[in-house]
Motif scaffolding. Structure first.
Motif, PDB file in Angstrom:
ATOM      1  N   CYS A 101     -17.495 -31.971  35.802  1.00  0.00           N
ATOM      2  CA  CYS A 101     -17.789 -33.404  35.953  1.00  0.00           C
ATOM      3  C   CYS A 101     -17.404 -34.185  34.696  1.00  0.00           C
ATOM      4  O   CYS A 101     -17.120 -35.380  34.773  1.00  0.00           O
ATOM      5  CB  CYS A 101     -19.282 -33.612  36.233  1.00  0.00           C
ATOM      6  N   HIS A 102     -17.410 -33.505  33.535  1.00  0.00           N
ATOM      7  CA  HIS A 102     -17.099 -34.161  32.261  1.00  0.00           C
ATOM      8  C   HIS A 102     -15.584 -34.210  32.057  1.00  0.00           C
ATOM      9  O   HIS A 102     -15.054 -33.641  31.103  1.00  0.00           O
ATOM     10  CB  HIS A 102     -17.780 -33.422  31.108  1.00  0.00           C
ATOM     11  N   ASN A 152     -19.216 -26.106  37.758  1.00  0.00           N
ATOM     12  CA  ASN A 152     -18.972 -27.350  38.476  1.00  0.00           C
ATOM     13  C   ASN A 152     -19.554 -28.550  37.723  1.00  0.00           C
ATOM     14  O   ASN A 152     -18.969 -29.633  37.707  1.00  0.00           O
ATOM     15  CB  ASN A 152     -19.566 -27.269  39.883  1.00  0.00           C
ATOM     16  N   ALA A 153     -20.714 -28.323  37.088  1.00  0.00           N
ATOM     17  CA  ALA A 153     -21.323 -29.393  36.287  1.00  0.00           C
ATOM     18  C   ALA A 153     -20.450 -29.726  35.087  1.00  0.00           C
ATOM     19  O   ALA A 153     -20.293 -30.899  34.720  1.00  0.00           O
ATOM     20  CB  ALA A 153     -22.716 -28.977  35.830  1.00  0.00           C
ATOM     21  N   MET A 154     -19.868 -28.716  34.462  1.00  0.00           N
ATOM     22  CA  MET A 154     -18.971 -28.946  33.334  1.00  0.00           C
ATOM     23  C   MET A 154     -17.727 -29.712  33.760  1.00  0.00           C
ATOM     24  O   MET A 154     -17.234 -30.595  33.041  1.00  0.00           O
ATOM     25  CB  MET A 154     -18.559 -27.618  32.704  1.00  0.00           C
ATOM     26  N   GLN A 157     -23.399 -37.473  36.877  1.00  0.00           N
ATOM     27  CA  GLN A 157     -22.854 -36.616  37.935  1.00  0.00           C
ATOM     28  C   GLN A 157     -23.108 -35.145  37.646  1.00  0.00           C
ATOM     29  O   GLN A 157     -23.477 -34.374  38.538  1.00  0.00           O
ATOM     30  CB  GLN A 157     -21.352 -36.871  38.081  1.00  0.00           C
ATOM     31  N   SER A 158     -22.933 -34.767  36.378  1.00  0.00           N
ATOM     32  CA  SER A 158     -23.157 -33.380  35.972  1.00  0.00           C
ATOM     33  C   SER A 158     -24.619 -32.984  36.177  1.00  0.00           C
ATOM     34  O   SER A 158     -24.924 -31.919  36.714  1.00  0.00           O
ATOM     35  CB  SER A 158     -22.758 -33.204  34.501  1.00  0.00           C
ATOM     36  N   CYS A 159     -25.521 -33.874  35.763  1.00  0.00           N
ATOM     37  CA  CYS A 159     -26.958 -33.594  35.908  1.00  0.00           C
ATOM     38  C   CYS A 159     -27.351 -33.500  37.370  1.00  0.00           C
ATOM     39  O   CYS A 159     -28.208 -32.682  37.738  1.00  0.00           O
ATOM     40  CB  CYS A 159     -27.774 -34.665  35.206  1.00  0.00           C
ATOM     41  N   ALA A 218     -27.194 -25.337  30.467  1.00  0.00           N
ATOM     42  CA  ALA A 218     -27.135 -25.235  31.924  1.00  0.00           C
ATOM     43  C   ALA A 218     -27.947 -24.067  32.495  1.00  0.00           C
ATOM     44  O   ALA A 218     -28.689 -24.263  33.470  1.00  0.00           O
ATOM     45  CB  ALA A 218     -25.685 -25.153  32.389  1.00  0.00           C
ATOM     46  N   GLU A 231     -20.209 -39.572  33.919  1.00  0.00           N
ATOM     47  CA  GLU A 231     -19.937 -38.134  34.015  1.00  0.00           C
ATOM     48  C   GLU A 231     -21.202 -37.325  33.787  1.00  0.00           C
ATOM     49  O   GLU A 231     -21.448 -36.318  34.470  1.00  0.00           O
ATOM     50  CB  GLU A 231     -18.857 -37.746  33.003  1.00  0.00           C
TER      51      GLU A 231
END
Length: 208
Positions: A171-172, A167-169, A40-42, A4, A37
């Motif tokens: 998403c998983h 926030n990206a994490m 969305q994270s990307c 990230a 997921e």
């Protein structure tokens, strides 16, 4: 999960960042959910869907015990490099950060491409440095050491970048077991990435 800070910094520099994922993450029969997921994270990190390639191949199962064939993985990666004319490839090193067999297989495949001269001359190959358990979990306190030690590339983010990575994490959702919450809070990989170059072998050798 591990890259990230680098993704955030490269996108801040207006780089065209692509993601090649070699598995849908179907180890617990959640492949379709995990694919969404990941997308969305990307998106939160700044990578649009059009630059994401997710491979679903029967010989590349999402399994920490599976032995992925170097020949298959390297051919998929080489095809992707040629299709997009990349000038940099970022991947795992020989320890795969977490020791995951699939991560290590990707490193072996990229190393094979490098040593056999199958990478374009203008493409640089870099591997994410795996650090020991102590350094891995001292959070931002590891930043000075990472910046001082010799590396080919070092990418750091501040508090805003950390929030973006967190926030990206989140998403998983299907993968947020208790130890990943510990990872989000304490892992240096949420703040800094360091890379070493993967040496490339000779190209177009002619022996007379």
């Amino acid at each position: 999960m591990f890259f990230a800070p680098t993704i955030i910094r490269l996108i801040e520099l207006n780089a065209s960042v692509h993601l090649l994922c070699l598995s849908e993450g179907d180890y617990y029969s959640q492949g379709a959910e995990r694919k969404q997921e990941l997308l969305q994270s990307c998106a939160l990190l700044g990578i649009p869907n059009s630059r994401i390639t997710i491979v679903d191949h029967k010989n590349l199962p999402d399994d920490p015990k599976a032995e992925w064939k170097v020949s298959l993985v390297s051919s998929l990666i080489a095809k992707h490099i040629r299709a997009h004319s990349f000038n940099m490839v970022l991947t795992f090193d020989g320890s795969g950060v977490s020791g995951h067999a699939n991560h290590i297989a990707i490193y072996k495949a990229v190393s094979h491409l490098a040593s056999s001269g199958q990478v374009p001359n203008d493409c640089c190959l870099l591997s994410l440095v795996t650090v020991g358990l102590f350094r891995k979990y001292i959070s931002f306190l590891e930043l000075p050491l990472s910046c001082l030690l010799p590396t080919r590339l070092c990418c750091c983010v501040g508090l805003q970048g950390y929030r973006q990575a967190k926030n990206a994490m989140f998403c998983h959702r299907s993968q947020l077991l208790w130890f990943r919450h510990v990872y989000i809070i304490f892992s240096r990989y949420m703040f800094v990435n360091t890379f070493q170059i993967i040496p490339q072998g000779p190209k177009n050798l002619k022996i007379y």
